[in-house]
Design an enzyme around this catalytic site. Structure first.
Site, PDB file in Angstrom:
ATOM      1  N   ALA A  91      27.116  -1.024  51.626  1.00  0.00           N
ATOM      2  CA  ALA A  91      27.692   0.077  52.394  1.00  0.00           C
ATOM      3  C   ALA A  91      27.666  -0.258  53.876  1.00  0.00           C
ATOM      4  CB  ALA A  91      26.898   1.355  52.139  1.00  0.00           C
ATOM      5  N   ASP A  92      28.797  -0.039  54.556  1.00  0.00           N
ATOM      6  CA  ASP A  92      28.779  -0.196  56.006  1.00  0.00           C
ATOM      7  C   ASP A  92      28.567   1.178  56.634  1.00  0.00           C
ATOM      8  OD1 ASP A  92      32.402  -0.418  56.543  1.00  0.00           O
ATOM      9  OD2 ASP A  92      31.144   0.970  55.408  1.00  0.00           O
ATOM     10  N   SER A  93      28.672   1.254  57.963  1.00  0.00           N
ATOM     11  CA  SER A  93      28.335   2.514  58.615  1.00  0.00           C
ATOM     12  C   SER A  93      29.311   3.626  58.245  1.00  0.00           C
ATOM     13  CB  SER A  93      28.297   2.320  60.127  1.00  0.00           C
ATOM     14  OG  SER A  93      29.495   1.703  60.562  1.00  0.00           O
TER      15      SER A  93
ATOM     16  N   LYS B  47      38.787  -1.044  61.339  1.00  0.00           N
ATOM     17  CA  LYS B  47      37.389  -1.448  61.432  1.00  0.00           C
ATOM     18  C   LYS B  47      37.237  -2.790  62.140  1.00  0.00           C
ATOM     19  CE  LYS B  47      34.795  -2.676  57.822  1.00  0.00           C
ATOM     20  NZ  LYS B  47      33.901  -2.599  56.627  1.00  0.00           N
TER      21      LYS B  47
END
Lengths: 140, 106
Positions: A91-93, B47
């Site tokens: 999981a990223d932010s 991103k």
């Protein structure tokens, strides 16, 4: 010639003996280990004294684990422990923000900005949820 | 025209949180789900941006979209529909597992 009258201490009745020892001022070398016996002989006693305050309830932890699995699209047989870090699960932010939002909806709580940045493991999330639910119940 | 400053990581995440919170306020299931999806997809799409001016531009666009969403959320409450969308009824009944549910109608 003071003889230590330890033999006169009766072990059959623990509590009265301890009181009489204190009033007499006789320091008997007997130490009554009440903690051990209460666990063994009084199972109905609420063990609230022994609860570690930072632990969260298992059902809260399980709900958190379910939501994390669903958000990160993990398969059902991946085992998640309370110490699993979100980053180690891929999981990223952004995912973390989504997970926190899902938890807010599920438990009907409101996490403020600073707290949401600090959540990195399942256990931290569960602890924060419990704290907020408790605060909400007290405020109501 | 003032030069937009590069947002910090915390500001970007805070913008996403605000967008998702505003999306929750929509009464219409379709619009609510779209707002959530679009917010997450938009952030994920941008991103990997490295250029500071591009990052600042994307952040400014996100902020203006947040204003739009907030305005529309309050406008929609004035014209709230009386019936729930069928998708919402299905999800409330069967739970949001993501699996397709077959419903037999006579």
């Amino acid at each position: 010639m003071a003889t230590v009258s330890a033999a006169s201490v009766r072990f059959a009745s623990l509590k009265p003996a301890s009181r009489s020892n204190q009033t007499n001022g006789v320091t008997s070398g007997v130490k009554f280990v009440t903690i051990g016996t209460s666990k063994l002989s009084f199972p109905s006693l609420r063990s609230s004294r022994f609860r570690v305050h930072c632990a969260a309830k298992p059902e809260t932890v399980n709900k958190v684990i379910d939501i994390v699995k669903k958000q990160l699209a993990l398969s059902d047989d991946t085992s998640l422990t309370p110490e699993s870090k979100f980053s180690s699960l891929g999981a990223d932010s952004l995912d973390t923000v989504e997970i926190v939002m899902c938890l807010e909806e599920e438990f009907d709580i409101s996490v403020d900005e600073d707290n949401s940045q600090n959540i990195t493991t399942v256990q931290e999330a569960a602890d924060l949820i419990e704290k907020l639910v408790l605060q909400k119940a007290e405020a109501a | 025209m003032a030069v937009a400053s590069v947002p910090l990581r915390a500001e970007v995440l805070s913008l996403l949180r605000s967008l998702l919170k505003t999306a929750r306020k929509f009464g219409d299931y379709n619009i609510r789900e779209y707002a959530r999806r679009r917010a997450v997809d938009g952030f994920r799409e941008n991103k990997e941006l490295l250029d500071p001016s591009a990052i600042a531009a994307a952040f400014a666009e996100g902020t203006s979209q947040l204003e739009v969403a907030k305005r529309q959320a309050s406008v929609y409450t004035l014209y709230a529909p009386s019936a729930k969308s069928v998708m919402e009824i299905i999800i409330i009944h069967f739970g949001n597992t993501g699996r397709v549910v077959m419903i037999a109608t006579a």
